[in-house]
Scaffold this active site. Structure first.
Site, PDB file in Angstrom:
ATOM      1  N   GLN A 193       4.336  45.459 -10.259  1.00  0.00           N
ATOM      2  CA  GLN A 193       5.049  46.211  -9.209  1.00  0.00           C
ATOM      3  C   GLN A 193       5.580  47.497  -9.830  1.00  0.00           C
ATOM      4  OE1 GLN A 193       6.946  45.910  -6.089  1.00  0.00           O
ATOM      5  NE2 GLN A 193       8.256  47.582  -6.711  1.00  0.00           N
ATOM      6  N   THR A 194       5.335  48.635  -9.191  1.00  0.00           N
ATOM      7  CA  THR A 194       5.919  49.869  -9.718  1.00  0.00           C
ATOM      8  C   THR A 194       6.190  50.868  -8.594  1.00  0.00           C
ATOM      9  OG1 THR A 194       5.616  51.712 -11.243  1.00  0.00           O
ATOM     10  CG2 THR A 194       3.619  50.814 -10.257  1.00  0.00           C
ATOM     11  N   HIS A 202       3.758  51.498 -20.065  1.00  0.00           N
ATOM     12  CA  HIS A 202       3.413  50.622 -18.940  1.00  0.00           C
ATOM     13  C   HIS A 202       2.015  50.034 -19.147  1.00  0.00           C
ATOM     14  CE1 HIS A 202       6.279  53.498 -16.927  1.00  0.00           C
ATOM     15  NE2 HIS A 202       6.842  52.335 -16.669  1.00  0.00           N
ATOM     16  N   ALA A 291      14.004  46.522  -9.671  1.00  0.00           N
ATOM     17  CA  ALA A 291      14.419  47.091  -8.380  1.00  0.00           C
ATOM     18  C   ALA A 291      15.929  47.352  -8.323  1.00  0.00           C
ATOM     19  CB  ALA A 291      14.012  46.187  -7.220  1.00  0.00           C
ATOM     20  N   ARG A 433      24.424  77.592  14.839  1.00  0.00           N
ATOM     21  CA  ARG A 433      24.932  77.166  16.160  1.00  0.00           C
ATOM     22  C   ARG A 433      24.258  77.975  17.277  1.00  0.00           C
ATOM     23  NH1 ARG A 433      27.886  72.776  17.844  1.00  0.00           N
ATOM     24  NH2 ARG A 433      28.876  71.865  16.050  1.00  0.00           N
ATOM     25  N   ARG A 447      28.371  67.272  15.825  1.00  0.00           N
ATOM     26  CA  ARG A 447      28.534  67.948  14.528  1.00  0.00           C
ATOM     27  C   ARG A 447      27.555  67.384  13.506  1.00  0.00           C
ATOM     28  NH1 ARG A 447      34.780  68.471  13.107  1.00  0.00           N
ATOM     29  NH2 ARG A 447      35.472  69.570  14.942  1.00  0.00           N
ATOM     30  N   ILE A 473      30.878  73.839   8.026  1.00  0.00           N
ATOM     31  CA  ILE A 473      32.097  73.114   7.611  1.00  0.00           C
ATOM     32  C   ILE A 473      31.694  71.779   6.988  1.00  0.00           C
ATOM     33  CG2 ILE A 473      34.214  71.987   8.445  1.00  0.00           C
ATOM     34  CD1 ILE A 473      34.320  74.230  10.628  1.00  0.00           C
ATOM     35  N   ALA A 474      30.770  71.053   7.654  1.00  0.00           N
ATOM     36  CA  ALA A 474      30.249  69.761   7.168  1.00  0.00           C
ATOM     37  C   ALA A 474      31.377  68.835   6.717  1.00  0.00           C
ATOM     38  CB  ALA A 474      29.249  69.992   6.037  1.00  0.00           C
TER      39      ALA A 474
END
Length: 568
Positions: A193-194, A202, A291, A433, A447, A473-474
């Site tokens: 799994q990668t 590897h 993981a 805006r 917003r 503003i966030a």
């Protein structure tokens, strides 16, 4: 007698003729447009990758999985596979009703009979499944800030698989892989799994694992959703294809798995094992911190390095797959070859490059030695990830209204244009805006939507090698994080907190907005009647009181130089 790992697994698809009929009938049903993660889950439900699940979990199955990793009937299953929807959609659906499940183009992939509808305790789910209700964990952040508030459960009837236009020849269903193993006469298959490109360590590790298990090797990388910031799957698959020639063709195969990872450490390892068993494998390589999502809010690893291996071992018989330990491989200079770290001859010089160091070397255009990786892989990574000074990036200013964000952003834009080399775009709050979000109001929802739009445009500019400067503003940390994740798929995200106090902003207020907000004439105004989440770890914090604009913009330039984004 056929080995159990080679017999077909049950799928949820109906026959071609039934599917054509069902597609027409499903056109009249209430329908849900699936998110990218839900599409990954649905594909593995339908093709048997999530066998024995017959659909999205019922409430009883969900509770069992969250509390003790078992379905209601006692079967081992560690990961909640849920159809999360909006409250509005959930209210429109009756129990017993069929709904159509569509992809993002509106194509009907399946129908589902709704047997259960409930509002989950997400904090409990986070605690039990991921080990902590900590938003530093990408899946916990997704759970609280992206996933719908209501879960629907019920059996699924598959009409058609999702369409993939990329690497078609490499995408196999569980039954296609089992048929391949039957044809090749492979009885023992070890899966690797990668979600990262493959380097020489590897290759050495997988050779040893196959030898140890006396098995053939299936390289089975995840190309669905991985951790934010990972190398994109197109680049990774090109890297895998470049390395595949280094493996003996008669003993090695590669197939792509369209899985949405949760980065859930120990539980994820068990889940990956069950999925690989469904794909016909008999052995599975479980890595150190398998993981794992990295650090939690306190700066510590979410899971111990061997937690995943221990949990897998505990359930190995029930999973029906044998675990092969992942050895940490290092390069021994004197011997010019790789050894597991536990077998390094005494007094040897050990060479190793961490993931962080590799990213730094790529970012700064430094040499990556041949003992570490294959030249073909390095060339592919350099093509996708040029040095930082040639990549696109986003500078994201945040702060109160009137803090000076737009003024500094304008000055920064001019300075970067003076330097030249990359196109520069300013996404100022007011301008956006007017041009992108003219229909939006100032509720939290609107917003958020406005900031997500800015983030989307910034990510596209970044992806195409430009510089995006944003000055909204966030106010909400969760939305800023979502924008960061979107941009960081393609380049650097530099958050600049313009830390002007609310008192100073009010004193400077030319538009009279604060006065109107204090009088209650403007509702939900940041800093007065609506909260502002102060950034905890911005790349830069600038004070604007008694500091001129030129100096503030220069501080940002110095930070960009320090990060290698502009040439010093």
């Amino acid at each position: 007698m056929q080995s159990p790992n080679l017999a077909p697994v049950p799928e949820l698809y109906v026959s071609y003729d039934s599917a054509q009929k069902l597609k027409v009938e499903a056109g009249n049903l209430a329908s849900w447009d699936l998110s990218p993660r839900q599409i990954c889950d649905l594909e593995l439900l339908m093709n048997g990758g999530f066998n024995p699940l017959k659909g999205f979990l019922s409430e009883a199955d969900y509770t069992g999985v969250v509390e003790n990793m078992r379905l209601a009937d006692g079967t081992l299953w560690p990961m909640p596979i849920t159809l999360d929807v909006s409250e509005t959609f959930a209210e429109s659906v009756e129990i017993g009703q069929d709904i159509a499940l569509r992809d993002q183009e509106g194509v009907i992939l399946a129908t589902m009979t709704v047997t259960d509808r409930w509002s989950p305790d997400k904090a409990r789910e986070a605690e039990k499944v991921f080990g902590a209700d900590d938003s530093a964990h990408p899946a916990v952040n997704y759970l609280h800030n992206t996933a719908g508030k209501v879960y629907l459960g019920g059996p699924v009837t598959g009409i058609q698989p999702p369409v993939h236009y990329d690497f078609k020849a490499r995408r196999d269903t569980p039954n296609e892989l089992r048929a391949l193993f039957r044809k090749l006469g492979w009885r023992r298959v070890v899966a690797f799994q990668t979600r990262n490109p493959l380097h020489r360590a590897h290759q050495e590790l997988t050779f040893r694992a196959a030898r140890e298990a006396q098995a053939n090797l299936l390289i089975h990388p995840v190309v669905g959703m991985t951790k934010p910031g990972d190398v994109d799957h197109f680049t990774r698959v090109r890297c895998y294809e470049a390395v595949l020639d280094k493996y003996p063709a008669s003993t090695t195969a590669m197939s792509l798995l369209n899985l949405a990872m949760r980065m859930a450490g120990p539980r994820e390892a068990v889940w990956h094992g069950l999925i690989r068993r469904n794909h016909g494998c008999t052995h599975f390589i479980v890595g150190r911190d398998h993981a794992g999502p990295g650090k939690n809010s306190a700066g510590e690893d979410f899971y111990g390095p061997y937690d995943a291996q221990e949990m897998f071992k505990e359930h190995q018989d029930e999973i029906g797959l044998e675990m092969v330990d992942f050895k940490h491989m290092v390069y021994v200079q004197e011997k010019a070859q790789y050894y597991p770290i536990s077998e390094v001859p005494e007094g040897s010089t050990v060479l190793d490059i961490s993931g962080t160091e590799l990213r730094r070397r790529l970012a700064e255009g430094l040499e990556i030695p041949e003992w570490f990786s294959f030249p073909e892989v390095v060339a592919e990574l350099r093509r996708t990830r040029p040095p930082r000074s040639k990549q696109g990036f986003t500078v994201f200013f945040t702060g109160f209204s009137g803090s000076g964000k737009s003024t500094i952003a304008n000055a920064l834009m001019v300075k970067l244009m003076e330097m030249g080399g990359r196109p520069v775009t300013l996404l100022d709050g007011d301008v956006v805006r007017k041009n992108l979000s003219s229909e939006l109001g100032f509720s939290k929802e609107h917003r958020d939507l406005n900031i997500r739009r800015i983030g989307y445009v910034a990510s596209e500019i970044t992806k195409n090698g430009g510089i995006a400067i944003c000055a909204p503003i966030a106010p909400y940390a969760s939305t800023r994080r979502a924008v960061r994740e979107e941009v960081e798929q393609f380049g650097a995200f530099v958050e600049v907190h313009v830390a002007t106090s609310i008192e100073e902003c009010e004193r400077r207020d030319r538009k009279g907005l604060y006065k109107l907000a204090r009088e209650g004439k403007i509702k939900e105004f940041t800093g007065i009647s609506d909260p502002y989440d102060v950034p905890e770890n911005p790349e830069l914090r600038v004070e604007t009181e008694n500091v001129d604009v030129d100096n503030c913009a220069h501080q940002v330039i110095l930070k960009l130089e320090q990060m290698g984004l502009v040439a010093g």
